[in-house]
Design a protein around this motif. Structure first.
Motif, mmCIF file in Angstrom:
data_model
loop_
_atom_site.group_PDB
_atom_site.id
_atom_site.type_symbol
_atom_site.label_atom_id
_atom_site.label_comp_id
_atom_site.label_asym_id
_atom_site.label_seq_id
_atom_site.Cartn_x
_atom_site.Cartn_y
_atom_site.Cartn_z
ATOM 1 N N ALA A 11 0.669 -0.980 0.050
ATOM 2 C CA ALA A 11 -0.386 -0.013 0.204
ATOM 3 C C ALA A 11 1.067 1.339 -0.154
ATOM 4 O O ALA A 11 0.307 2.855 -0.712
ATOM 5 C CB ALA A 11 -0.933 0.052 1.557
ATOM 6 N N ALA A 15 1.190 3.715 -3.116
ATOM 7 C CA ALA A 15 0.587 5.872 -2.587
ATOM 8 C C ALA A 15 1.125 6.227 -4.088
ATOM 9 O O ALA A 15 2.382 6.879 -3.600
ATOM 10 C CB ALA A 15 0.782 5.643 -1.611
ATOM 11 N N GLN A 18 3.270 10.100 -0.330
ATOM 12 C CA GLN A 18 4.169 9.360 0.723
ATOM 13 C C GLN A 18 4.759 11.045 1.319
ATOM 14 O O GLN A 18 5.427 11.925 1.356
ATOM 15 C CB GLN A 18 5.652 8.790 0.645
ATOM 16 N N SER A 313 -4.081 4.662 3.835
ATOM 17 C CA SER A 313 -3.534 4.672 2.303
ATOM 18 C C SER A 313 -3.589 4.594 0.682
ATOM 19 O O SER A 313 -3.886 5.096 0.041
ATOM 20 C CB SER A 313 -1.927 4.172 1.899
ATOM 21 N N GLU A 314 -4.214 3.253 1.308
ATOM 22 C CA GLU A 314 -5.134 2.974 0.107
ATOM 23 C C GLU A 314 -6.801 4.052 0.153
ATOM 24 O O GLU A 314 -6.802 4.136 -1.650
ATOM 25 C CB GLU A 314 -5.851 1.511 0.437
ATOM 26 N N THR A 316 -6.964 7.133 0.948
ATOM 27 C CA THR A 316 -6.489 8.283 0.709
ATOM 28 C C THR A 316 -5.509 8.521 -0.359
ATOM 29 O O THR A 316 -5.038 10.374 -0.810
ATOM 30 C CB THR A 316 -6.682 9.074 1.914
ATOM 31 N N GLY A 317 -4.847 7.770 -1.067
ATOM 32 C CA GLY A 317 -3.333 7.492 -1.273
ATOM 33 C C GLY A 317 -2.194 8.306 -0.961
ATOM 34 O O GLY A 317 -1.420 8.963 -1.165
ATOM 35 N N GLY A 319 1.008 7.667 1.974
ATOM 36 C CA GLY A 319 1.892 7.033 2.338
ATOM 37 C C GLY A 319 2.324 6.852 3.586
ATOM 38 O O GLY A 319 2.608 8.568 3.603
ATOM 39 N N ASN A 349 -5.483 16.630 1.375
ATOM 40 C CA ASN A 349 -5.010 15.051 0.984
ATOM 41 C C ASN A 349 -4.720 15.064 2.167
ATOM 42 O O ASN A 349 -4.879 14.467 3.132
ATOM 43 C CB ASN A 349 -3.836 14.885 0.121
ATOM 44 N N ALA A 353 -6.068 12.525 4.723
ATOM 45 C CA ALA A 353 -5.826 10.737 5.871
ATOM 46 C C ALA A 353 -5.611 11.122 6.994
ATOM 47 O O ALA A 353 -6.207 9.882 7.593
ATOM 48 C CB ALA A 353 -4.120 11.428 5.074
#
Length: 364
Positions: A11, A15, A18, A313-314, A316-317, A319, A349, A353
């Motif tokens: 994941a 992402a 990061q 992570s999956e 919201t994108g 990491g 973002n 997250a």
């Protein structure tokens, strides 16, 4: 690796955004460093030549020392520094923190190769103090201080304490060596130059692949006679390669590109730590970072946190980390260092997250 750990790693790698670092360590990192280098530039050869000598002189100036030597690794450079001071003082005794890199990450190289006898100062969960140094007894040839102390979250002594330790060591004839792998990263907190901090020490090591983000390589700096002796030991260690120019060029490139960004990374680390500390079941060490790195501690089991971070992570994108370390059955942590990537994450973002992270941690 457990299924949960593998899933978290996957994941994180998938992402697009990061939190930490400068990006993946890919071949492009080397290509970028060489992009502006003329094909006719002559490589170094066994530690000589304009390329290596020029960079060594540049780094000696930055650190305020008479001379500097480029090494392929900090492990080699630091063992050699302690060996030189030990030989000169006629003592096998050297002192450093229980979680010093030489003690826990080098397979006892200092003991097996150089037959030195480390004295471990302070408890493993706190910094070395002036009192510890004053009470360490007679016969210590060299004291190594790491700034920041990585394994306890990158903590730092106050500068006045550092100055007092330096004065005491000089009065007692104890050599003082700086493990400055992350020296440039702590300068914004101290409000000092690299040369000012280095002036407190007899020898200094810096790394070019940590906050600087180069391929590999290190500098060992000190007096001219010290560095000349280190070159002999470098040959003995097998570190005097016919050419080191891929490491030198990448070190020089990324040093010049990033050394002036350390204040930005430091400010961003404080911002990010505040986001973590605003979540349930999370705390950072230190609570307010003193450099671009800190540790993130979760008051939940490693298995639970792996699942949560994977979901965040999956969804919201963003990491967080590729892996966690278990503290005990009900807690875990990881190390985080801010680099170029963080500033590229849109605030929306980040908010999404951390909002999801807080909710899932509170429900766990």
């Amino acid at each position: 690796m457990s299924d949960n750990s593998q899933t978290l790693l996957e994941a994180f790698n998938a992402a697009p955004l990061q939190l930490a670092g400068h990006g993946k360590r890919e071949v492009r990192v080397l290509k970028e460093a060489f992009a502006g280098v003329e094909d006719s530039v002559v490589s170094d050869m066994y530690g000589t030549g304009g390329l290596i000598e020029g960079f060594q002189a540049e780094m000696a100036g930055v650190l305020g020392k008479e001379a500097a030597v480029f090494f392929p690794s900090g492990t080699m450079a630091q063992q050699i520094a302690l060996r030189i001071w030990s030989d000169r003082k006629g003592s096998r005794s050297v002192a450093y923190h229980p979680l010093c890199h030489l003690e826990i990450h080098e397979q006892d190289g200092l003991k097996e190769l150089h037959h030195l006898e480390p004295l471990l100062l302070a408890d493993k969960d706190r910094l070395i103090t002036l009192e510890d140094v004053m009470n360490m007894g007679q016969g210590v040839a060299c004291l190594l201080l790491e700034l920041p102390q990585r394994e306890i979250g990158g903590q730092l002594p106050e500068y006045a304490e550092l100055e007092a330790i330096s004065v005491y060591c000089r009065e007692q004839g104890i050599m003082l060596h700086l493990d400055g792998a992350r020296l440039f990263e702590v300068l914004p907190y101290y409000g000092k130059t690299a040369a000012e901090v280095s002036s407190l020490f007899d020898s200094v090591y810096i790394s070019f692949y940590k906050g600087i983000g180069g391929i590999a390589g290190a500098i060992l700096a000190g007096s001219a006679d010290f560095t000349e002796e280190s070159k002999i030991w470098k040959r003995r260690h097998g570190g005097d390669l016919i050419s080191l120019y891929p490491y030198i060029i990448s070190s020089r490139h990324y040093y010049r590109q990033r050394v002036d960004k350390m204040a930005q990374y430091y400010a961003e680390a404080k911002e990010l730590a505040a986001l973590f500390n605003g979540c349930h079941n999370v705390s950072t060490l230190p609570e307010v970072p003193v450099s671009n790195m800190f540790h993130v501690h979760f008051a939940l089991s490693k298995v639970k946190v792996e699942l949560i971070l994977t979901r965040v992570s999956e969804a919201t994108g963003v990491g967080f980390t590729p892996r966690l370390r278990e503290s005990d059955e009900s807690s875990c942590f990881y190390e985080l260092s801010i680099g170029d990537l963080y500033s590229g994450i849109p605030k929306a973002n980040l908010e999404a997250a951390f909002g999801m992270l807080d909710r899932l941690l509170a429900e766990a």
